[in-house]
Design an enzyme around this catalytic site. Structure first.
Site, PDB file in Angstrom:
ATOM      1  N   HIS A  85      24.345 121.169  21.608  1.00  0.00           N
ATOM      2  CA  HIS A  85      23.776 122.151  20.896  1.00  0.00           C
ATOM      3  C   HIS A  85      24.754 122.560  20.046  1.00  0.00           C
ATOM      4  O   HIS A  85      26.059 122.671  20.394  1.00  0.00           O
ATOM      5  CB  HIS A  85      23.187 123.679  21.552  1.00  0.00           C
TER       6      HIS A  85
ATOM      7  N   GLU B 292      19.995 125.926  14.695  1.00  0.00           N
ATOM      8  CA  GLU B 292      20.515 125.331  15.835  1.00  0.00           C
ATOM      9  C   GLU B 292      20.184 123.762  15.964  1.00  0.00           C
ATOM     10  O   GLU B 292      18.760 123.561  15.898  1.00  0.00           O
ATOM     11  CB  GLU B 292      20.008 125.930  16.998  1.00  0.00           C
TER      12      GLU B 292
ATOM     13  N   ALA C  89      13.653 117.719  29.930  1.00  0.00           N
ATOM     14  CA  ALA C  89      13.735 119.048  29.273  1.00  0.00           C
ATOM     15  C   ALA C  89      12.156 119.597  28.917  1.00  0.00           C
ATOM     16  O   ALA C  89      11.960 120.757  29.198  1.00  0.00           O
ATOM     17  CB  ALA C  89      14.649 119.291  28.061  1.00  0.00           C
TER      18      ALA C  89
ATOM     19  N   GLU D  84      10.470 119.815  32.279  1.00  0.00           N
ATOM     20  CA  GLU D  84      10.940 121.071  33.054  1.00  0.00           C
ATOM     21  C   GLU D  84      10.156 122.205  32.455  1.00  0.00           C
ATOM     22  O   GLU D  84       9.976 123.033  33.318  1.00  0.00           O
ATOM     23  CB  GLU D  84      12.589 121.152  32.981  1.00  0.00           C
ATOM     24  N   HIS D  85      10.365 122.371  31.170  1.00  0.00           N
ATOM     25  CA  HIS D  85       9.675 123.609  30.566  1.00  0.00           C
ATOM     26  C   HIS D  85       8.282 123.783  30.897  1.00  0.00           C
ATOM     27  O   HIS D  85       7.725 124.792  31.357  1.00  0.00           O
ATOM     28  CB  HIS D  85       9.930 123.549  29.123  1.00  0.00           C
TER      29      HIS D  85
END
Length: 143
Positions: free
Chosen positions: A67, A86, A98, A101-102
């Site tokens: 990030h 970002e 990811a 997972e979310h």
């Protein structure tokens, strides 16, 4: 702003929120992440504010990603303004993990016990994704 216990003002938003705008860059290989990030940061109109390397230092849940919080110029009718953005760099495997997972972990009414089980399983999956990224890198380089 409420989570940060700050007044809802323009200066507070500009100085304390870094992900009002964001970009995710999905790369084929981990090596590409660092190469693209370096190229991006070498531009004269990109200012690095903060770097969070979750590839070298994964989160406890297994999350891997790079990030960058940067400032970039936006051009308004009467001024140029620097805005924090970002930028997340991930491999295909990291993005796959990811995203799922979310969907699995959040916004569900699950018991603490089930959440703990899911966390363990997701950590195992994150390790598998890391191994997959390493193996694909080996195949690419011929090592």
């Amino acid at each position: 702003m409420q989570k940060k216990n700050l007044a809802l003002t323009i200066p507070n938003i500009e100085n304390n929120l870094f992900d009002i705008a964001g970009v995710r860059v999905v790369c084929s290989f981990t090596e590409d992440i660092y190469s693209l990030a370096d190229s991006f940061l070498s531009q004269d109109d990109v200012r690095l504010i903060e770097k969070k390397d979750y590839i070298q230092n994964p989160k406890e849940n297994g999350y891997h990603s790079l990030h960058l919080i940067v400032e970039i110029p936006i051009f308004l009718s009467d001024e140029k303004k620097w805005v924090k953005v970002e930028v997340q760099f991930r491999t295909i495997a990291m993005d796959f993990w990811a995203s799922l997972e979310h969907k699995i972990r959040y916004k569900k009414n699950l018991s603490k016990e089930r959440l703990d089980e899911i966390d363990k399983e997701l950590l195992e999956c994150a390790k598998i994704c890391k191994t997959l990224d390493e193996k694909m890198e080996e195949i690419k380089t011929g090592n």
